[in-house]
Design a protein around this motif. Structure first.
Motif, PDB file in Angstrom:
ATOM      1  N   GLU A  39       0.993  -1.255  -0.092  1.00  0.00           N
ATOM      2  CA  GLU A  39       0.184   0.033  -0.225  1.00  0.00           C
ATOM      3  C   GLU A  39       0.780   1.433   0.016  1.00  0.00           C
ATOM      4  OE1 GLU A  39      -3.593  -0.142   0.578  1.00  0.00           O
ATOM      5  OE2 GLU A  39      -3.794   2.039   0.567  1.00  0.00           O
ATOM      6  N   ASP A  85       3.765   1.573  -0.966  1.00  0.00           N
ATOM      7  CA  ASP A  85       4.724   1.697  -2.158  1.00  0.00           C
ATOM      8  C   ASP A  85       3.812   2.457  -3.033  1.00  0.00           C
ATOM      9  OD1 ASP A  85       6.654   0.388  -0.857  1.00  0.00           O
ATOM     10  OD2 ASP A  85       6.488  -1.423  -1.918  1.00  0.00           O
ATOM     11  N   GLY A  86       2.610   1.910  -3.301  1.00  0.00           N
ATOM     12  CA  GLY A  86       1.398   2.324  -4.015  1.00  0.00           C
ATOM     13  C   GLY A  86       1.337   3.675  -4.206  1.00  0.00           C
ATOM     14  N   ARG A  87       1.034   4.061  -2.952  1.00  0.00           N
ATOM     15  CA  ARG A  87       0.831   5.581  -2.608  1.00  0.00           C
ATOM     16  C   ARG A  87       2.017   6.581  -3.045  1.00  0.00           C
ATOM     17  NH1 ARG A  87      -2.635   6.554   2.431  1.00  0.00           N
ATOM     18  NH2 ARG A  87      -3.648   4.769   2.681  1.00  0.00           N
ATOM     19  N   TRP A  89       4.489   5.901  -5.068  1.00  0.00           N
ATOM     20  CA  TRP A  89       4.595   5.858  -6.428  1.00  0.00           C
ATOM     21  C   TRP A  89       3.833   6.852  -7.156  1.00  0.00           C
ATOM     22  CZ3 TRP A  89       8.201   3.357  -9.435  1.00  0.00           C
ATOM     23  CH2 TRP A  89       7.702   3.129 -10.772  1.00  0.00           C
TER      24      TRP A  89
END
Lengths: 118, 120, 336
Positions: A105, A107-109, A111
Motif C-alpha cells: 500500500e 509503495d503504491g501511494r 509511487w
C-alpha cells in the motif's frame, strides 16, 4: 522526474508517525524508494537519499540505514521498534517513520505521489 | 485482475509455463518476511518478494496466495521451482524492485491484500 | 536416391502442445497406455451392424454408407462374413461408371478381423500395420459381432478416463464422510510427521500434506487455512530452533483439530517473553530466509482457538494448539 518530494510533504500526505527526534524534514529530499525486509538486499540495492520501506523493526535496521545514508526508514504495519533501537537511530542521525499501511500500500501511494526510482 | 495482465504490468517472465495461469488475482502483497505474509494476508493475492527459497512457495500455499513475483530479476532455487510447479503456483520473475512493482500494480488499481488488522 | 529425411516436428521433439512433457503429462499418458491394455475390443466397438448381402447392387451399399455415415460395410451371407466393401471400392466402381454390379464383384474377400476379447492395444497395432480405417470384430466362433474404428477407441478411452475421475471424486467423497462411516464412541485420525532440525529445504512439506489431508476430509476452507498457517509456523520452529528436530502431530476429530509438536531441546527460558510480538532469538541467517521476525508464536496463537506452550530448558518444548470445528463440519453434514 520532477523535483524530488521532501520528507515534510511525504510525512504530511501519508500521515506518517515520526518515531525519532523532530527536525527540519522539508530540507531532506527523497530521491527514490526501496522496499525490502532483507537487510542483504537493502545493502545491495538501496541508494543514498532513498526512502526505505520495511516491516523490520529490530536494531539492525539502524546500522544499515546509517551506512546507506537513506533519507528515512518507513516502518510498515505499525511494527514497533524498541526504545534501544530508537535511541540508536537518534544517535546515528537515522530518521524512523511509521505507518499502519503494509508495504504494498505505502509503495503504491508513494509511487503515485511521484516518488519513483531515481 | 487476471494474472496475465499482472505479468505484463511488471514486465515479468513466467518461470513455470506448465501451471495454470488463467487465474484472477484480487490483491497484492509485498513482503520478505514470511511470518508477516502468514499473519496478515488475505486469500487470492499475488506476493512480490525478494526471497527465492522453497519456504516462499510453502508460505503461499498455506496462505492461499495464487502467484509469486520475484523482484529485481531474481531466479528461484531449483527446488522452489519444482515445488511450485507441483503445487500449481505460478512463479514470475520481474526486473522491477519491490517498490516499483508494488507501485505499478497499485497504480492500476490492485488493492493491498495485507492488513495489520487480522481479517478473521 | 533416398528421399530426404523428414525433419522432426516440434511435437515430436517437445511432446504434446510443443512443450516438455511434465510428470503430470507422463502420468496421463501412461494411464492412457494402461487403459489401452485394460480395455477390451468388445467394450469399445459399435454393435449396431450395417451389413450387405453379396448380391446387393453397389448403389444400395452406397446408400447405406451415406445414411449411416460409415465408410465400410461387412458382407454377410448365411450368417457368415464373406467380405467387406469399403467406400474406396465403391468409388473405384463409380470411376468405371458401373454401380449396378453386385457387391460380390468388387468386395474385398480377404478380410482382416479382430477378436472381441483382444485388448484395444491389439486393435491399435492392427490399424497401424494395415492402414485400414475399420475392422470387423468377430467372436471366438468367427461370427461377426461388431465394428471398430479409431474413433471408437478414442471415445472408449475418454469414457474410461472420465470414470477414473469419478472414482477420484468418490474417494474424496468417502474421505469426507470418514467420520460418518466409521462408528465409534470417539474416532480420531492421527497424522505424525518427523521433522528434522535445519532441514530448510523440506520445511513445509508436512504442513502441505496436512493441508491437503484436511481438504480431502472436507474441512471448511477457512479452518483449513488457519490450520495450515499454524502448523507451518510450528514446523518451521522445529526446523529453526530445536537441537534434534521433533515430532509434529495432527489429530482430527469431528468436533476439533489438534496440532501438537514435541522436541527435546533446547527449551524456552522465558515463555512470556517468547510470546511478545517481535521477540526473536533467530540468527540473522534465519531472518534472511524470511523467518525469525518474532511473529511465529503470535501468529499461531491468532490462528487457533487454544494454545498451550510448556517448556523446560535442557529438556524440551511441548506445544498444543486446538481449533474447534463448528457444527462438526468434518462429519460432512454441511459439506456433503
Amino acid at each position: 522526474m520532477d523535483k524530488p518530494m521532501n520528507l515534510q510533504q511525504i510525512i504530511e500526505q501519508l500521515d506518517l508517525t515520526v518515531l525519532t527526534e523532530p527536525r527540519d524534514f522539508s530540507a531532506i529530499e527523497a530521491t527514490g524508494g526501496y522496499t525490502s525486509d532483507l537487510l542483504s538486499c537493502v545493502m545491495a540495492g538501496a541508494k543514498s537519499g532513498y526512502l526505505w520501506m520495511t516491516l523490520q523493526a529490530h536494531m539492525n535496521i539502524v546500522a544499515v540505514a546509517a551506512l546507506l545514508e537513506v533519507a528515512a526508514v518507513v516502518i510498515t504495519e505499525n511494527a514497533q521498534p524498541d526504545q534501544a533501537t530508537i535511541d540508536k537511530a537518534n544517535q546515528q542521525g537515522v530518521i524512523l517513520l511509521s505507518t499502519p499501511c503494509p508495504n504494498f500500500e505505502i509503495d503504491g501511494r508513494l509511487w503515485e505521489m511521484g516518488v519513483k526510482k531515481a | 485482475m487476471n494474472l496475465k495482465e499482472i505479468i505484463e504490468i511488471v514486465d515479468g517472465t513466467l518461470l513455470n509455463p506448465q501451471v495454470d495461469t488463467n487465474i484472477e488475482i484480487r490483491g497484492g502483497i509485498g513482503a520478505d518476511l514470511m511470518s508477516d505474509v502468514l499473519a496478515a494476508s488475505q486469500p487470492d493475492a499475488i506476493l512480490m518478494t525478494g526471497l527465492t527459497n522453497p519456504q516462499v512457495v510453502r508460505t503461499a500455499q498455506m496462505a492461499d496466495i495464487r502467484a509469486i513475483v520475484f523482484v529485481r530479476g531474481k531466479q528461484p532455487q531449483e527446488q522452489t521451482l519444482a515445488i511450485a510447479t507441483q503445487e500449481n503456483i505460478p512463479l514470475i520473475t520481474s526486473p522491477c524492485g519491490m517498490f516499483e512493482g508494488c507501485g505499478r500494480l497499485h497504480e492500476t488499481g490492485l488493492p493491498s491484500f495485507e492488513s495489520n488488522v487480522p481479517s478473521d | 536416391m533416398c528421399p530426404p529425411t523428414k525433419p522432426q516436428t516440434e511435437q515430436e521433439i517437445y511432446g504434446r502442445r510443443g512443450r516438455t512433457i511434465t510428470d503430470r503429462d507422463a502420468h496421463d499418458i501412461s494411464r492412457v497406455e494402461e487403459l489401452s491394455y485394460d480395455l477390451k475390443v468388445h467394450e469399445v466397438m459399435s454393435t449396431e451392424l450395417r451389413t450387405a448381402s453379396p448380391d446387393m447392387p453397389l448403389s444400395e451399399v452406397l446408400e447405406i454408407m451415406r445414411i449411416h455415415r460409415i465408410s465400410g460395410v461387412p458382407v454377410v451371407e448365411n450368417d457368415e462374413m464373406v467380405g467387406i466393401v469399403s467406400l474406396e471400392d465403391v468409388v473405384h466402381a463409380l470411376y468405371k461408371g458401373n454401380l449396378d454390379v453386385p457387391v460380390s464383384a468388387c468386395m474385398t474377400r480377404e478380410v482382416v478381423t479382430i477378436a472381441n476379447y483382444e485388448s484395444v492395444v491389439k486393435a491399435i497395432e492392427t490399424f497401424s500395420l494395415t492402414r485400414l480405417g475399420r475392422l470387423p470384430v468377430v467372436d471366438e466362433n468367427n461370427k461377426l459381432v461388431g465394428m471398430i474404428t479409431k474413433g471408437d477407441i478414442t471415445r472408449g478411452i475418454l469414457i474410461a478416463l472420465q470414470k477414473d475421475y469419478q472414482d477420484e471424486e468418490v474417494r474424496r467423497y468417502r474421505a469426507s464422510h470418514l467420520f460418518e462411516d466409521i462408528i465409534s464412541d470417539r474416532t480420531t485420525l492421527v497424522l505424525r510427521y518427523n521433522i528434522k532440525a535445519r532441514d530448510f529445504n523440506h520445511g513445509g512439506n508436512a504442513s502441505s500434506n496436512i493441508k491437503r489431508a484436511l481438504m480431502r476430509l472436507g474441512a471448511d476452507p477457512q479452518i483449513t487455512r488457519r490450520c495450515g498457517i499454524a502448523v507451518y509456523e510450528a514446523e518451521m520452529n522445529l526446523i529453526i530452533h530445536t537441537n534434534n528436530g521433533g515430532i509434529l502431530k495432527l489429530e482430527v476429530e469431528p468436533h476439533r483439530i489438534t496440532m501438537s509438536t514435541v522436541d527435546d531441546g533446547p527449551g524456552i527460558p522465558d515463555i512470556t517473553q517468547a510470546l511478545q510480538p517481535g521477540y526473536s532469538t533467530a540468527t540473522e541467517q534465519v531472518r534472511e530466509m524470511g523467518f525469525g521476525a518474532g511473529m511465529g508464536l503470535v501468529n499461531m496463537k491468532r490462528c487457533v482457538d487454544t494454545m498451550e506452550l510448556e517448556s523446560t530448558v535442557g529438556k524440551g518444548t511441548k506445544l498444543v494448539m486446538r481449533i474447534l470445528v463448528p457444527n462438526e463440519t468434518l462429519t460432512g453434514h454441511s459439506h456433503g
